[in-house]
Design a protein around this motif. Structure first.
Motif, short mmCIF file in Angstrom:
data_model
loop_
_atom_site.label_atom_id
_atom_site.label_comp_id
_atom_site.label_asym_id
_atom_site.label_seq_id
_atom_site.Cartn_x
_atom_site.Cartn_y
_atom_site.Cartn_z
N SER A 141 0.84 -1.20 0.00
CA SER A 141 0.00 0.00 0.00
C SER A 141 0.87 1.26 0.00
O SER A 141 1.20 1.81 1.05
N ALA A 142 1.28 1.67 -1.22
CA ALA A 142 2.15 2.84 -1.35
C ALA A 142 3.29 2.78 -0.35
O ALA A 142 3.45 3.67 0.49
N PRO A 143 4.12 1.74 -0.41
CA PRO A 143 5.09 1.50 0.67
C PRO A 143 6.17 2.57 0.77
O PRO A 143 6.67 3.07 -0.24
N VAL A 144 6.52 2.90 2.00
CA VAL A 144 7.69 3.73 2.25
C VAL A 144 8.93 2.88 1.96
O VAL A 144 9.03 1.74 2.41
N GLU A 145 9.85 3.45 1.20
CA GLU A 145 11.10 2.76 0.88
C GLU A 145 12.26 3.62 1.34
O GLU A 145 12.27 4.83 1.10
N GLU A 191 21.64 8.89 7.81
CA GLU A 191 21.68 8.27 6.48
C GLU A 191 20.38 7.52 6.18
O GLU A 191 19.85 7.60 5.07
N PHE A 192 19.87 6.80 7.18
CA PHE A 192 18.62 6.08 6.99
C PHE A 192 17.48 7.05 6.71
O PHE A 192 16.71 6.87 5.77
N ASN A 193 17.39 8.09 7.50
CA ASN A 193 16.29 9.05 7.35
C ASN A 193 16.37 9.80 6.03
O ASN A 193 15.34 10.07 5.39
N THR A 240 10.51 -1.82 8.91
CA THR A 240 11.25 -0.77 9.61
C THR A 240 11.02 0.59 8.97
O THR A 240 10.79 1.59 9.66
N ALA A 241 11.07 0.64 7.65
CA ALA A 241 10.86 1.91 6.97
C ALA A 241 9.48 2.48 7.30
O ALA A 241 9.34 3.66 7.62
N ILE A 283 5.82 6.25 9.99
CA ILE A 283 4.54 6.49 10.65
C ILE A 283 4.75 7.13 12.02
O ILE A 283 4.10 8.11 12.38
N ASN A 284 5.68 6.58 12.79
CA ASN A 284 5.94 7.16 14.11
C ASN A 284 6.44 8.59 14.02
O ASN A 284 6.03 9.45 14.80
N CYS A 285 7.33 8.86 13.08
CA CYS A 285 7.88 10.21 12.98
C CYS A 285 6.85 11.20 12.43
O CYS A 285 6.92 12.39 12.74
#
Length: 510
Positions: free
Chosen positions: A144-148, A180-182, A374-375, A380-382
């Motif tokens: 569903s429109a995944p965060v990558e 780097e991840f963000n 994880t992504a 979502i939390n942020c």
């Protein structure tokens, strides 16, 4: 290095040594139509992410899948749309007895309902007699429109980094990897990041309710799913049907308070594990006394900080990987035997079992592919949480976290910096779940829950408001109550969902 909000609200979506299925993403498009008028096209589910299709149900019925269009931006309902992945098992009983659809969210945030519901579907066979069992990948998750964000090789490195820095140099390295991840999330998912808040998912739920043909939303939320359900009840109190919240997130806490509570929760679960192991008829292979068990684990983690041991080739079991593996095993009393085996193995220089447990928590398959758990969790939390914690703030709070848990305190405290420099501002200090006028919501708390401590259930009842939340206590172990198999809990939940019988407030099951 898991983000504490994921630990705070994670759902148990895989067995200890079975890793999450990877789901391929779907893009959005632009349209000028009323999404509330769409009809779902249900078909037998295809293979997911290169794996197998879900196994048929016990009666031979196939799982059915569909996609639902939703606005990318709910402030522009006729702008760009995204596609949300849904799955269902049609009601097994007579059509005349069917109540409607029962929608599940299993938590995370970031957990795939399309993957999870078939895994645990038979646990809800009794509920299926009167409901279509339905779940979905929330926006940003799975298909569903995944965060990558980062790729598989980058994530292997990310999860092996030292997430409990001991000095300024280690702290700087940890913050660099977080940054780097963000930044990778922003680069690869800039369009969707502003639109994955829990309030957005709640609006998707109401659209789903309408399209499924139900006047009211009948809902079963687990872990973070209780937060989503509470936000839905706040936004649409008159649309709440029969709803159950299990493994309840405390809606009154900010991320720091939630992580501190979770440190206490995981420490309690570890204490209970150690007591159970050493009081068993057989000798406990990982310690002579409960304190000795915990002392040996602490020594193992200290040793791994300076000298990792072989894990699943070619990766090594680091202090961080071992800590997350231990945490995963504490989610269920059924997993305690894996923790014992993993610790015994690690004491002999082999980290495979603890690494497999950690991989399961992080959504890593045996072939090295990761789900986007994880992504999506971080995004979502942020997007939800307004707070942006710094390394200096964490350093000041470390004594309090260590007092809550010598083993998990540092790990959970340092995870608070996970939203530093996030591309999207957070929405609120904590979710609003007040729902005056809602139908009763059964709120189930487990006294031994490590991830969503028991106190959260009572806080949820109070926050929902007078006459809405009905508290049920389970004196047990593990994350959640219904799937423990406890007959008292299941009878109470089934009685409400199937027959509308609200249990007496304050009922206790053991």
């Amino acid at each position: 290095m898991p983000n504490p909000p994921r630990l705070r609200a994670a759902a148990l979506t895989a067995t200890a040594l079975v890793l999450s299925t990877v789901l391929a993403g779907c893009g959005g498009d632009s349209q000028d139509e009323d999404v509330s008028a769409q009809e779902l096209s249900w078909k037998d589910c295809p293979a997911q992410g290169g794996g197998d299709a879900p196994s048929p149900l016990a009666d031979g019925d196939e799982w059915q899948c569909a996609t639902m269009k939703a606005p990318l931006d709910w402030d522009e309902p006729k702008g760009d749309t995204i596609k949300l992945a849904l799955i269902r098992a049609k009601a097994s009983g007579a059509e005349s007895e069917r109540i409607g659809s029962l929608v599940f969210n299993f938590g995370g945030p970031g957990g795939s309902g399309v993957t999870t519901l078939p895994t645990f579907g038979e646990d809800y066979a009794k509920l299926r007699t009167r409901y279509d069992l339905v779940s979905f990948d929330p926006r940003g998750v799975g298909r569903s429109a995944p965060v990558e964000c980062q790729d598989d090789l980058q994530l292997d490195v990310y999860f092996q980094q030292d997430a409990t820095p001991d000095d300024k140099a280690e702290s700087a390295t940890f913050l660099d990897y977080t940054k780097e991840f963000n930044e990778a999330c922003e680069t690869n998912s800039e369009k969707v990041l502003p639109h994955v808040r829990t309030t957005d998912a709640a609006r998707d739920l109401d659209l789903m309710r309408h399209i499924l043909g139900d006047d009211k939303l009948h809902y079963f939320g687990i872990s973070y799913g209780t937060e989503l359900g509470g936000v839905y009840a706040h936004l649409f109190p008159k649309k709440v049907g029969r709803a159950v919240f299990d493994a309840v997130v405390d809606p009154t806490q900010d991320p720091e308070q939630g992580s501190l509570g979770q440190a206490r929760g995981f420490q309690l679960a570890l204490d209970n594990y150690a007591e159970a192991c050493t009081s068993a008829i057989e000798d406990c292979p990982v310690g002579d006394t409960a304190q000795n068990v915990k002392d040996r684990i602490a020594k193992l983690l200290r040793d791994l900080d300076s000298e990792p041991i072989p894990g699943i080739f070619p990766r090594e079991l680091t202090q961080t990987v071992a800590t997350s593996g231990i945490a995963q095993a504490l989610y269920s009393q059924d997993f305690w035997r894996y923790l014992t085996a993993g610790l015994e193995q690690a004491y002999h220089g082999n980290g495979q079992i603890l690494m497999a447990l950690s991989d399961s928590m992080n959504g890593r398959k045996q072939n090295g592919e990761y789900s986007n758990l994880t992504a999506a969790n971080v995004a979502i939390n942020c997007a939800d949480d307004k707070q942006r914690y710094t390394a200096d703030h964490v350093a000041r709070k470390l004594p309090e976290f260590r007092a809550a848990s010598a083993l998990f305190g540092d790990f959970l405290a340092w995870g608070l910096v996970g939203c530093a420099d996030w591309a999207v501002p957070g929405a609120a200090n904590h979710p609003n779940v007040s729902a005056p006028g809602s139908a009763p919501i059964l709120v189930v708390g487990n006294t031994g829950d490590p991830a969503t401590p028991y106190e959260g259930a009572r806080k949820m009842v109070r926050a929902l408001g007078a006459g809405v939340g009905v508290e049920l206590t389970y004196k047990g172990e593990g994350h959640g109550a219904y799937d423990s198999g406890n007959k008292c809990v299941q009878d109470a939940v089934n009685g409400y969902l199937l027959n509308g019988k609200v249990p007496a407030a304050g009922r206790v099951c053991s």
